[in-house]
Design a protein around this motif. Structure first.
Motif, mmCIF file in Angstrom:
data_model
loop_
_atom_site.group_PDB
_atom_site.id
_atom_site.type_symbol
_atom_site.label_atom_id
_atom_site.label_comp_id
_atom_site.label_asym_id
_atom_site.label_seq_id
_atom_site.Cartn_x
_atom_site.Cartn_y
_atom_site.Cartn_z
ATOM 1 N N VAL A 13 0.833 -1.204 0.000
ATOM 2 C CA VAL A 13 0.000 0.000 0.000
ATOM 3 C C VAL A 13 0.871 1.258 0.000
ATOM 4 N N LEU A 14 1.946 1.231 0.764
ATOM 5 C CA LEU A 14 2.860 2.377 0.795
ATOM 6 C C LEU A 14 3.556 2.573 -0.548
ATOM 7 N N VAL A 15 3.884 1.499 -1.238
ATOM 8 C CA VAL A 15 4.499 1.607 -2.566
ATOM 9 C C VAL A 15 3.535 2.299 -3.527
ATOM 10 N N VAL A 18 3.471 6.015 -2.717
ATOM 11 C CA VAL A 18 4.680 6.715 -3.166
ATOM 12 C C VAL A 18 4.637 6.934 -4.678
ATOM 13 N N ILE A 19 4.243 5.902 -5.426
ATOM 14 C CA ILE A 19 4.138 6.051 -6.885
ATOM 15 C C ILE A 19 3.120 7.128 -7.230
ATOM 16 N N LEU A 20 1.990 7.125 -6.522
ATOM 17 C CA LEU A 20 0.958 8.125 -6.772
ATOM 18 C C LEU A 20 1.460 9.533 -6.480
ATOM 19 N N LEU A 44 2.671 1.809 -13.903
ATOM 20 C CA LEU A 44 3.293 1.197 -12.732
ATOM 21 C C LEU A 44 2.354 1.261 -11.535
ATOM 22 N N ARG A 45 1.665 2.390 -11.367
ATOM 23 C CA ARG A 45 0.729 2.522 -10.259
ATOM 24 C C ARG A 45 -0.424 1.549 -10.388
ATOM 25 N N ILE A 46 -0.929 1.363 -11.587
ATOM 26 C CA ILE A 46 -2.038 0.439 -11.790
ATOM 27 C C ILE A 46 -1.619 -0.988 -11.452
ATOM 28 N N VAL A 47 -0.431 -1.394 -11.874
ATOM 29 C CA VAL A 47 0.056 -2.737 -11.565
ATOM 30 C C VAL A 47 0.282 -2.885 -10.061
ATOM 31 N N ALA A 48 0.903 -1.890 -9.445
ATOM 32 C CA ALA A 48 1.156 -1.941 -8.001
ATOM 33 C C ALA A 48 -0.155 -1.941 -7.226
ATOM 34 N N GLN A 49 -1.138 -1.193 -7.710
ATOM 35 C CA GLN A 49 -2.433 -1.137 -7.046
ATOM 36 C C GLN A 49 -3.146 -2.485 -7.165
#
Length: 67
Positions: A13-15, A18-20, A44-49
């Motif tokens: 969630v923190l990653v 940070v990307i956002l 990258l944010r969509i994949v991390a999310q």
């Protein structure tokens, strides 16, 4: 905090956060950085999310839906 899987979920969630924030900062500043990296950061944010949401769902499911 004794549960290592909870720590993994928290880090994911923190990653995403940070990307956002980097994406929002780049958008606000504009310029070359925004033109070069805005689309990559969004992907990258969509994949991390997605990963974070899946991990949260697994965490809730394995812990008995909060009960």
């Amino acid at each position: 905090m004794d549960d290592p899987f909870f720590v993994v979920v928290l880090v994911s969630v923190l990653v995403v956060a940070v990307i956002l924030l980097i994406g929002i900062g780049g958008f606000a500043k504009g310029g070359r950085f925004n033109r070069k990296y805005s689309n990559k950061l969004m992907r990258l944010r969509i994949v991390a999310q997605l990963i974070a949401v899946v991990l949260i769902a697994i965490y809730v499911w394995t812990r008995g839906f909060g009960g």
